[in-house]
Design an enzyme around this catalytic site. Structure first.
Site, short mmCIF file in Angstrom:
data_model
loop_
_atom_site.label_atom_id
_atom_site.label_comp_id
_atom_site.label_asym_id
_atom_site.label_seq_id
_atom_site.Cartn_x
_atom_site.Cartn_y
_atom_site.Cartn_z
N TYR A 140 38.85 44.68 30.88
CA TYR A 140 38.07 44.13 31.31
C TYR A 140 36.85 44.49 32.80
CZ TYR A 140 35.35 39.08 32.75
OH TYR A 140 34.47 38.65 32.96
N ARG A 193 22.04 39.84 31.46
CA ARG A 193 22.73 40.46 33.05
C ARG A 193 24.38 40.61 33.30
NH1 ARG A 193 19.49 35.82 33.92
NH2 ARG A 193 21.24 34.33 33.62
N LYS A 211 35.94 40.75 27.52
CA LYS A 211 36.45 39.02 27.93
C LYS A 211 37.41 37.89 26.56
CE LYS A 211 33.91 36.56 30.75
NZ LYS A 211 32.75 35.13 30.54
N ASN A 433 29.46 42.26 42.13
CA ASN A 433 29.90 43.02 41.57
C ASN A 433 28.58 44.23 41.35
OD1 ASN A 433 32.87 42.68 40.66
ND2 ASN A 433 31.64 40.82 40.11
N ASN A 478 39.01 37.60 40.71
CA ASN A 478 38.26 37.63 39.20
C ASN A 478 38.46 36.14 37.83
OD1 ASN A 478 38.57 38.40 36.14
ND2 ASN A 478 39.44 40.30 37.01
#
Length: 592
Positions: A140, A193, A211, A433, A478
């Site tokens: 991830y 995105r 995910k 990020n 996270n």
């Protein structure tokens, strides 16, 4: 008699949980791990299927029964021996697996893990669960960002499903191409995105795959019941449009009604085949961090509505977090019109043009509710377009929250201004990020604000040695702390929607998970190594909130009435018993 009847009903509900925990459990996924799997394939077809292949782990009896004798080396190796051998090879090979100088070590690790995923899913998830702290950043964030950027070159075999604008009119039949009759969880993306990296088109499937890897490893969702999906409606990334190796549609993105029609057709198709499937996009973890910061300041979480928060960034991510945070504040204040107005007044939003006020021309409709009023500006000494430094100096916020995707935005001047915060422990959330987009680093924050600062970021950073035995803790906010638990709790409750209350219950449970002495040290997120326990607690909180809001419909053997009878402890045990674990099931061959 009425009391006896209630006690009897409660006992029966508790007995169902005990049966789920018994050696031969009847519950959701644990039973799936131990129940025999009936297959209509033999020999090489099994070895080529990562769901059922276990390589040299097949016993001699299984090899005879499944037509595998002679197709494998004669030695039978235990699952732990297989893992030990793989880990030895991984640590030896990762430095040789680099595909040229541009290939980083994390990407090399991803390549090796992905090959295992292609061969043996059970072993892959066993490795991931047992080494979650080391490999979560590989499957991830942040490594999955590199994977998405290079996906066309990394692609080796299909995983998940792809629906495109070219498939309009065919999606209802396409969903039946997926081999699993039951799907519990779908993570879908359109690639528009991705982790602050912009429009990556079909490459965005990498985030859905990553995910779901965490849904399996952290939440115990059965890997045979998850489905990553890419909806390809084109891309506006000019580099991809000109790349002859790009695997997606090389056309500009559909917009408006055309885009909506593709999404609607996809949703109708998946809910027709799997009526109870949960379809998720993203889930935010910033709220839990904000609540944790209140605790770290030595205050109860109920003081959250008193926090003064300056937000840098008015894009979809920034406004999304502000909306969620203001709703959380309003719920704490009574969930009425006065509460919502009070919550609104706690936020100051600054974008590229400065402070957003009602004097701003063409305010984004999503940001309009948080535009500062003229009546508020006078006594604050602020005007439309005031700079971030000016706003921090005048507001003296408890928190500055960065969601701008502008690296270094929290400059020395901004951090110096935060020294005058109304809080003795100001909090800095540099949430953008990837790492290069973080508004500041923990080193920069602690060097100016000292040990009293609370720091959190979207990307991972090392803790900072402050000298004299003091540590400046870098907390990574996270999403994996929350979304597996929200997904599992929603699944086990049988709720058809994920309400604001369920999201808030998840965030509050995560914020309260940390011990008092930990949060007072500035640690507001737990270590990733505890992720399955965190997920269990978050999922139980979501289940109980779904029951409280009368949204729960139950799942499998546990219906809504029985869920309502469970105590908090029994709900936690029910969730724990329902989490899938990576063990090899008994395989039985049966002819069609």
């Amino acid at each position: 008699m009425a009391s006896l009847s209630r006690n009897l009903r409660r006992s029966l509900a508790a007995d169902r949980v005990r049966r789920l925990l018994a050696p031969a459990p009847r519950g959701y996924v644990t039973a799936e791990c131990h129940r025999p799997v009936v297959l209509h394939k033999r020999g090489p077809d099994i070895l080529h299927d990562p769901w059922y292949n276990r390589g040299t782990g097949f016993s001699m009896t299984e090899r005879d029964r499944l037509g595998l004798r002679g197709l494998l080396p004669p030695s039978v190796i235990s699952s732990q021996q297989q893992i030990d051998r793989f880990m030895l090879d991984l640590h030896r090979l990762q430095k040789y697996a680099k595909d040229g100088p541009s290939d980083t070590y994390p990407l090399a690790k991803w390549r090796i893990l992905n090959r295992l995923h292609d061969r043996n899913e059970t072993m892959y998830y066993k490795v991931l669960i047992d080494n979650i702290e080391e490999y979560a950043p590989i499957v991830y964030t942040p490594t999955v960002g590199l994977v998405c950027q290079n996906y066309s070159g990394l692609y080796r075999r299909p995983r998940g499903m792809y629906f495109s604008a070219e498939d309009r009119g065919e999606m209802m039949s396409m969903v039946y191409n997926w081999p699993a009759d039951q799907v519990d969880m779908i993570v879908v993306t359109d690639g528009s995105r991705i982790l602050g990296l912009g429009d990556l088109g079909v490459h965005g499937i990498g985030i859905a795959i990553g995910k779901l890897d965490l849904y399996v490893s952290a939440a115990g969702i059965n890997p045979q019941r998850v489905l990553p999906v890419m909806i390809d409606v084109g891309t506006n990334n000019e580099k991809l449009l000109k790349d002859p190796l790009y695997l997606g549609l090389q056309q500009h993105r559909l917009e408006g009604d055309e885009y909506v029609s593709v999404i609607d057709e996809f949703m109708e198709a998946v809910f027709t085949r799997w009526p109870h499937v949960i379809v998720q996009g993203t889930a935010g973890v910033a709220i839990a961090g904000l609540l944790g910061a209140v605790r770290a300041q030595g205050r109860p979480m109920l003081d959250f509505p008193k926090q003064r928060i300056v937000v840098a960034g008015a894009g979809s991510a920034g406004i999304g977090v502000v909306n969620a945070a203001s709703r959380t504040m309003a719920r704490m204040l009574g969930n009425n019109e006065v509460a919502f107005e009070s919550a609104r007044s706690q936020f100051w939003i600054v974008d590229a043009h400065g402070l957003i006020t009602e004097d701003r021309a063409d305010i984004d409709p999503d940001a309009r509710p948080f535009a500062r009023r003229k009546s508020e500006l006078g006594h604050q000494g602020l005007n439309e377009g005031a700079s971030l430094v000016e706003v921090v100096k005048k507001v003296k916020p408890d928190v500055i929250l960065g969601l701008s995707a502008v690296g270094g935005l929290f400059s020395k001047e901004v951090l110096e201004a935060l020294k005058d915060s109304s809080s003795s422990r100001p909090a800095i959330f540099a949430m953008s990020n990837p790492t290069k987009n973080a508004e500041c680093t923990p080193g920069e924050a602690f060097s100016i604000l000292g040990e009293k600062a609370i720091f959190a970021s979207g990307s991972p950073f090392d803790d900072v040695d402050l000298g004299n035995g003091k540590i400046g803790h870098s907390n990574q906010g996270n999403n994996m702390y929350l979304f597996p638990g929200i997904g599992l709790g929603t699944l086990l409750s049988g709720a058809r929607i994920i309400s604001d209350g369920m999201l808030q219950a998840a965030a509050e449970r995560l914020a309260s998970y940390m011990k008092e002495e930990e949060v007072l040290e500035g640690i507001i997120y737990p270590p990733i190594s505890r992720i399955r326990d965190i997920t269990k607690e978050v999922a139980a909180a979501v289940v109980r909130e779904a029951v409280a809001e009368d949204l729960a419909e139950g799942y499998r053997d546990m219906d809504a009435r029985e869920l309502a009878k469970l105590s908090e402890e029994e709900t936690i045990e029910y969730v724990k018993a329902s989490m899938w674990s990576p063990v090899y099931p008994k395989i039985i061959y049966k002819t069609d």
